[in-house]
Design a protein around this motif. Sequence first.
Motif, PDB file in Angstrom:
ATOM      1  N   GLY A 140       0.828  -1.193   0.000  1.00 20.89           N
ATOM      2  CA  GLY A 140       0.000   0.000   0.000  1.00 20.89           C
ATOM      3  C   GLY A 140       0.865   1.247   0.000  1.00 20.89           C
ATOM      4  N   GLN A 141       0.527   2.207   0.851  1.00 20.93           N
ATOM      5  CA  GLN A 141       1.263   3.461   0.905  1.00 20.93           C
ATOM      6  C   GLN A 141       2.472   3.405   1.822  1.00 20.93           C
ATOM      7  OE1 GLN A 141       0.618   6.138  -1.019  1.00 20.93           O
ATOM      8  NE2 GLN A 141      -0.969   4.901  -2.008  1.00 20.93           N
ATOM      9  N   SER A 142       2.325   2.740   2.991  1.00 22.88           N
ATOM     10  CA  SER A 142       3.421   2.821   3.960  1.00 22.88           C
ATOM     11  C   SER A 142       3.560   1.618   4.879  1.00 22.88           C
ATOM     12  CB  SER A 142       3.245   4.082   4.818  1.00 22.88           C
ATOM     13  OG  SER A 142       2.009   4.033   5.520  1.00 22.88           O
ATOM     14  N   PHE A 143       2.725   0.588   4.705  1.00 24.15           N
ATOM     15  CA  PHE A 143       2.782  -0.546   5.641  1.00 24.15           C
ATOM     16  C   PHE A 143       3.963  -1.458   5.310  1.00 24.15           C
ATOM     17  CE2 PHE A 143       1.446  -4.884   6.931  1.00 24.15           C
ATOM     18  CZ  PHE A 143       1.459  -4.659   8.304  1.00 24.15           C
ATOM     19  N   GLU A 144       4.912  -1.555   6.229  1.00 17.38           N
ATOM     20  CA  GLU A 144       6.099  -2.389   6.042  1.00 17.38           C
ATOM     21  C   GLU A 144       5.833  -3.782   6.611  1.00 17.38           C
ATOM     22  OE1 GLU A 144       9.394  -0.396   7.785  1.00 17.38           O
ATOM     23  OE2 GLU A 144       9.340   1.276   6.380  1.00 17.38           O
ATOM     24  N   CYS A 145       6.099  -4.789   5.809  1.00 18.26           N
ATOM     25  CA  CYS A 145       5.840  -6.162   6.241  1.00 18.26           C
ATOM     26  C   CYS A 145       6.755  -7.112   5.488  1.00 18.26           C
ATOM     27  CB  CYS A 145       4.377  -6.539   6.006  1.00 18.26           C
ATOM     28  SG  CYS A 145       3.906  -6.519   4.252  1.00 18.26           S
ATOM     29  N   SER A 146       6.738  -8.362   5.907  1.00 19.93           N
ATOM     30  CA  SER A 146       7.502  -9.411   5.232  1.00 19.93           C
ATOM     31  C   SER A 146       6.575 -10.563   4.896  1.00 19.93           C
ATOM     32  CB  SER A 146       8.649  -9.910   6.117  1.00 19.93           C
ATOM     33  OG  SER A 146       9.623  -8.908   6.313  1.00 19.93           O
ATOM     34  N   MET A 147       6.514 -10.900   3.613  1.00 22.46           N
ATOM     35  CA  MET A 147       5.753 -12.072   3.167  1.00 22.46           C
ATOM     36  C   MET A 147       6.700 -13.257   3.110  1.00 22.46           C
ATOM     37  SD  MET A 147       2.675 -10.905   2.638  1.00 22.46           S
ATOM     38  CE  MET A 147       1.929 -12.222   1.686  1.00 22.46           C
ATOM     39  N   VAL A 148       6.284 -14.380   3.695  1.00 22.92           N
ATOM     40  CA  VAL A 148       7.132 -15.568   3.772  1.00 22.92           C
ATOM     41  C   VAL A 148       6.398 -16.743   3.134  1.00 22.92           C
ATOM     42  CG1 VAL A 148       8.531 -17.035   5.269  1.00 22.92           C
ATOM     43  CG2 VAL A 148       8.043 -14.670   5.958  1.00 22.92           C
ATOM     44  N   ASN A 149       6.959 -17.259   2.059  1.00 24.75           N
ATOM     45  CA  ASN A 149       6.398 -18.399   1.338  1.00 24.75           C
ATOM     46  C   ASN A 149       7.163 -19.646   1.762  1.00 24.75           C
ATOM     47  OD1 ASN A 149       5.080 -20.046  -0.452  1.00 24.75           O
ATOM     48  ND2 ASN A 149       5.851 -19.069  -2.308  1.00 24.75           N
ATOM     49  N   CYS A 159       3.819 -12.178   7.452  1.00 29.44           N
ATOM     50  CA  CYS A 159       2.676 -12.945   6.974  1.00 29.44           C
ATOM     51  C   CYS A 159       3.265 -14.191   6.326  1.00 29.44           C
ATOM     52  CB  CYS A 159       1.853 -12.136   5.975  1.00 29.44           C
ATOM     53  SG  CYS A 159       0.519 -13.091   5.208  1.00 29.44           S
ATOM     54  N   MET A 160       3.107 -15.335   6.974  1.00 31.15           N
ATOM     55  CA  MET A 160       3.770 -16.556   6.537  1.00 31.15           C
ATOM     56  C   MET A 160       2.729 -17.594   6.112  1.00 31.15           C
ATOM     57  SD  MET A 160       6.870 -18.658   8.368  1.00 31.15           S
ATOM     58  CE  MET A 160       6.046 -18.892   9.938  1.00 31.15           C
ATOM     59  N   GLY A 161       2.819 -18.022   4.863  1.00 34.88           N
ATOM     60  CA  GLY A 161       1.865 -18.996   4.356  1.00 34.88           C
ATOM     61  C   GLY A 161       2.543 -20.073   3.541  1.00 34.88           C
ATOM     62  N   GLY A 162       1.856 -21.195   3.402  1.00 33.49           N
ATOM     63  CA  GLY A 162       2.409 -22.250   2.568  1.00 33.49           C
ATOM     64  C   GLY A 162       2.062 -23.640   3.046  1.00 33.49           C
ATOM     65  N   ASP A 163       2.862 -24.587   2.580  1.00 31.61           N
ATOM     66  CA  ASP A 163       2.721 -25.997   2.922  1.00 31.61           C
ATOM     67  C   ASP A 163       3.764 -26.321   3.981  1.00 31.61           C
ATOM     68  OD1 ASP A 163       2.631 -28.724   3.121  1.00 31.61           O
ATOM     69  OD2 ASP A 163       2.783 -29.124   0.971  1.00 31.61           O
ATOM     70  N   PHE A 164       3.317 -26.454   5.232  1.00 28.40           N
ATOM     71  CA  PHE A 164       4.233 -26.669   6.341  1.00 28.40           C
ATOM     72  C   PHE A 164       4.483 -28.152   6.613  1.00 28.40           C
ATOM     73  CE2 PHE A 164       2.431 -22.487   6.864  1.00 28.40           C
ATOM     74  CZ  PHE A 164       3.511 -21.716   7.254  1.00 28.40           C
ATOM     75  N   ASN A 165       3.749 -29.030   5.920  1.00 32.81           N
ATOM     76  CA  ASN A 165       3.915 -30.477   6.095  1.00 32.81           C
ATOM     77  C   ASN A 165       3.875 -30.883   7.561  1.00 32.81           C
ATOM     78  OD1 ASN A 165       4.043 -32.184   3.759  1.00 32.81           O
ATOM     79  ND2 ASN A 165       5.837 -31.012   3.105  1.00 32.81           N
ATOM     80  N   GLU A 166       3.081 -30.188   8.334  1.00 33.52           N
ATOM     81  CA  GLU A 166       2.967 -30.477   9.760  1.00 33.52           C
ATOM     82  C   GLU A 166       1.613 -30.020  10.267  1.00 33.52           C
ATOM     83  OE1 GLU A 166       3.279 -32.305  12.419  1.00 33.52           O
ATOM     84  OE2 GLU A 166       5.449 -32.171  12.097  1.00 33.52           O
ATOM     85  N   ILE A 167       1.110 -30.703  11.271  1.00 33.82           N
ATOM     86  CA  ILE A 167      -0.149 -30.340  11.905  1.00 33.82           C
ATOM     87  C   ILE A 167       0.144 -29.687  13.247  1.00 33.82           C
ATOM     88  CG2 ILE A 167      -1.454 -32.164  10.766  1.00 33.82           C
ATOM     89  CD1 ILE A 167      -1.239 -33.755  13.395  1.00 33.82           C
ATOM     90  N   ARG A 168      -0.875 -29.044  13.809  1.00 30.10           N
ATOM     91  CA  ARG A 168      -0.743 -28.448  15.139  1.00 30.10           C
ATOM     92  C   ARG A 168      -1.446 -29.288  16.202  1.00 30.10           C
ATOM     93  NH1 ARG A 168      -2.028 -22.580  16.082  1.00 30.10           N
ATOM     94  NH2 ARG A 168      -0.566 -23.056  17.770  1.00 30.10           N
TER      95      ARG A 168
END
Length: 291
Positions: free
Chosen positions: A76-85, A114-123
Amino acid sequence: MLKERGVDVVLIQETKRRTLEVTLIKSIWPFDKMDYMGVDADGRAGGLLCIWHPDRFKVVDCCGSRNFIILSSISGQSFECSMVNVYAPNDVGKRRQLWESLKNLKISYPNPWCMGGDFNEIRFLSERKGCSRRDRGMNDFNELIDQLNLVDLPMKGRRFTWCNAQDGKRWSRIDRLLLEMKSSWEVQLQLGWAGFRLMRKLASLKVSLRRWNVEVFGHVEAELKNAEEDLHVLDLVAEERALSETEANSRREVRGLVWNLHRRKESLWHQKSRMLWAKCGDKNTRFFFSI
């Protein structure tokens, strides 16, 4: 669908391609402008791809490996974040190494994740059905989520994200999206004289604390309920017959998880009690007797 919903970033796992052709990527992305970063597959296994709109998602730094891509960006205009695949290995030992790498990299990428993907693990055991290996690495994964202050977004309508296509009897929830709960106090930028800035920050903190009460405290309650249900199922089996080695290990893992969640719940109640004492004094006792 991507265009209809105005998607700015796409995270794709298991491309299963040794090379990522631009023509293929353009066939996925519906917009004219496009940037991307990919990790080639190892033979026919793995492979990661991130695609984003450069006008809406500006990448300022990145890093990657066989199992993850981190995009440090301004959205967006100023939101700093890290996307993690993430595409985690099938081996529990290699997954543990991946979790440790991500914990260490958080220091270099301190913005909210913000971390998303296939973690091959359950909680929780309830996130797997019809599979013999039920518990290995579950505590390691939950520890990663706790240490990075991540919130596990719930699914809508479905319980599982993976199914064995051969017989349709094995189901798991191994794909998910995790969001970091960043301190509202740290991210607030207020202008004006000192007293005014403090007043604005306290007001913002009050809103965040209310949200924390619902999202974090309520989240622990839900986790504890799921874990206790899993333990109850295993206890019922143990009453009927001797547990197999896999079941005994599962029971031991779940008991440890229940204990840890009880400790977290007690800690949260302790924090609540201190806040109520500061606000209500002796009324705090009445609060606990009313529970």
